[in-house]
Design a protein around this motif. Structure first.
Motif, PDB file in Angstrom:
ATOM      1  N   UNK A   1     -32.749  35.588  16.861  1.00 15.76           N
ATOM      2  CA  UNK A   1     -32.148  35.914  18.146  1.00 15.76           C
ATOM      3  C   UNK A   1     -33.262  36.209  19.136  1.00 15.76           C
ATOM      4  N   UNK A   2     -32.985  35.907  20.392  1.00 13.44           N
ATOM      5  CA  UNK A   2     -33.921  36.212  21.464  1.00 13.44           C
ATOM      6  C   UNK A   2     -33.270  37.195  22.410  1.00 13.44           C
ATOM      7  N   UNK A   3     -33.997  38.225  22.780  1.00 12.95           N
ATOM      8  CA  UNK A   3     -33.534  39.150  23.803  1.00 12.95           C
ATOM      9  C   UNK A   3     -33.399  38.343  25.095  1.00 12.95           C
ATOM     10  N   UNK A   4     -32.448  38.709  25.961  1.00 14.44           N
ATOM     11  CA  UNK A   4     -32.099  37.899  27.136  1.00 14.44           C
ATOM     12  C   UNK A   4     -33.304  37.533  28.001  1.00 14.44           C
ATOM     13  N   UNK A   5     -34.191  38.494  28.284  1.00 15.80           N
ATOM     14  CA  UNK A   5     -35.344  38.187  29.139  1.00 15.80           C
ATOM     15  C   UNK A   5     -36.301  37.216  28.443  1.00 15.80           C
ATOM     16  N   UNK A   6     -36.421  37.312  27.121  1.00 19.80           N
ATOM     17  CA  UNK A   6     -37.244  36.368  26.370  1.00 19.80           C
ATOM     18  C   UNK A   6     -36.631  34.977  26.441  1.00 19.80           C
ATOM     19  N   UNK A   7     -35.321  34.904  26.294  1.00 22.05           N
ATOM     20  CA  UNK A   7     -34.640  33.618  26.298  1.00 22.05           C
ATOM     21  C   UNK A   7     -34.878  32.874  27.612  1.00 22.05           C
ATOM     22  N   UNK A   8     -34.914  33.606  28.712  1.00 21.01           N
ATOM     23  CA  UNK A   8     -35.141  33.010  30.030  1.00 21.01           C
ATOM     24  C   UNK A   8     -36.606  32.631  30.248  1.00 21.01           C
ATOM     25  N   UNK A   9     -37.532  33.445  29.742  1.00 19.02           N
ATOM     26  CA  UNK A   9     -38.945  33.301  30.083  1.00 19.02           C
ATOM     27  C   UNK A   9     -39.752  32.400  29.144  1.00 19.02           C
ATOM     28  N   UNK A  10     -39.273  32.172  27.932  1.00 17.68           N
ATOM     29  CA  UNK A  10     -40.068  31.416  26.955  1.00 17.68           C
ATOM     30  C   UNK A  10     -40.243  29.953  27.352  1.00 17.68           C
ATOM     31  N   UNK A  11     -41.465  29.491  27.235  1.00 15.01           N
ATOM     32  CA  UNK A  11     -41.729  28.065  27.443  1.00 15.01           C
ATOM     33  C   UNK A  11     -41.191  27.301  26.235  1.00 15.01           C
ATOM     34  N   UNK A  12     -41.010  26.022  26.400  1.00 10.88           N
ATOM     35  CA  UNK A  12     -40.543  25.176  25.307  1.00 10.88           C
ATOM     36  C   UNK A  12     -41.515  25.232  24.135  1.00 10.88           C
ATOM     37  N   UNK A  13     -42.809  25.216  24.436  1.00 13.58           N
ATOM     38  CA  UNK A  13     -43.837  25.263  23.388  1.00 13.58           C
ATOM     39  C   UNK A  13     -43.763  26.580  22.611  1.00 13.58           C
ATOM     40  N   UNK A  14     -43.663  27.709  23.316  1.00 10.54           N
ATOM     41  CA  UNK A  14     -43.565  29.011  22.632  1.00 10.54           C
ATOM     42  C   UNK A  14     -42.278  29.123  21.820  1.00 10.54           C
ATOM     43  N   UNK A  15     -41.179  28.627  22.372  1.00 13.97           N
ATOM     44  CA  UNK A  15     -39.890  28.657  21.669  1.00 13.97           C
ATOM     45  C   UNK A  15     -39.991  27.881  20.349  1.00 13.97           C
ATOM     46  N   UNK A  16     -40.605  26.706  20.390  1.00 16.37           N
ATOM     47  CA  UNK A  16     -40.766  25.903  19.181  1.00 16.37           C
ATOM     48  C   UNK A  16     -41.681  26.595  18.172  1.00 16.37           C
TER      49      UNK A  16
END
Length: 125
Positions: free
Chosen positions: A5-20
């Motif tokens: 799970x991602x906290x809401x602010x993380x979900x909005x701010x993460x780049x595609x590369x970091x998310x992967x």
């Protein structure tokens, strides 16, 4: 079964590369089968305020929600303790069997400046 799970602010701010990168780390570490809280390292950095930022994937392998209430964290390597700080984070609750990325900020004075701060390990003390 462990879930990411991602906290809401993380979900909005993460780049595609970091998310992967986080998804890959989760898939590599979600099968550890501990019954405790485990931190999987993501990265370390020093910011413009000279604070040590330790970003980890927090695995809550327990069957209870986990909160940080005056929780002492120790960042160390094989040779020494590099940083220590008690954290109270009222906005952060990690549900049971959930993994979440988070950055812990160690202010100047709570970590050993000049030491090699990379590739350490974060633990609850």
């Amino acid at each position: 079964m462990q879930q990411l799970q991602l906290e809401a602010s993380w979900d909005k701010a993460l780049s595609t590369q970091d998310r992967e990168h986080i998804k890959k780390l989760f898939n590599e570490t979600k099968q550890q089968h501990y019954s405790t809280i485990v931190f999987a390292p993501i990265r370390e950095a020093i910011n413009h305020r000279n604070e040590l930022l330790v970003t980890v994937l927090v695995h809550n392998f327990t069957s209870f929600p986990f909160t940080f209430e005056n929780t002492r964290l120790v960042y160390s390597n094989e040779q020494a303790v590099l940083a220590e700080q008690a954290f109270t984070l009222p906005a952060l609750t990690i549900p049971a069997n959930v993994s979440m990325p988070w950055t812990f900020i160690f202010p100047p004075g709570s970590y050993t400046q000049g030491a090699s701060l990379w590739n350490g390990r974060l633990d609850i003390q």
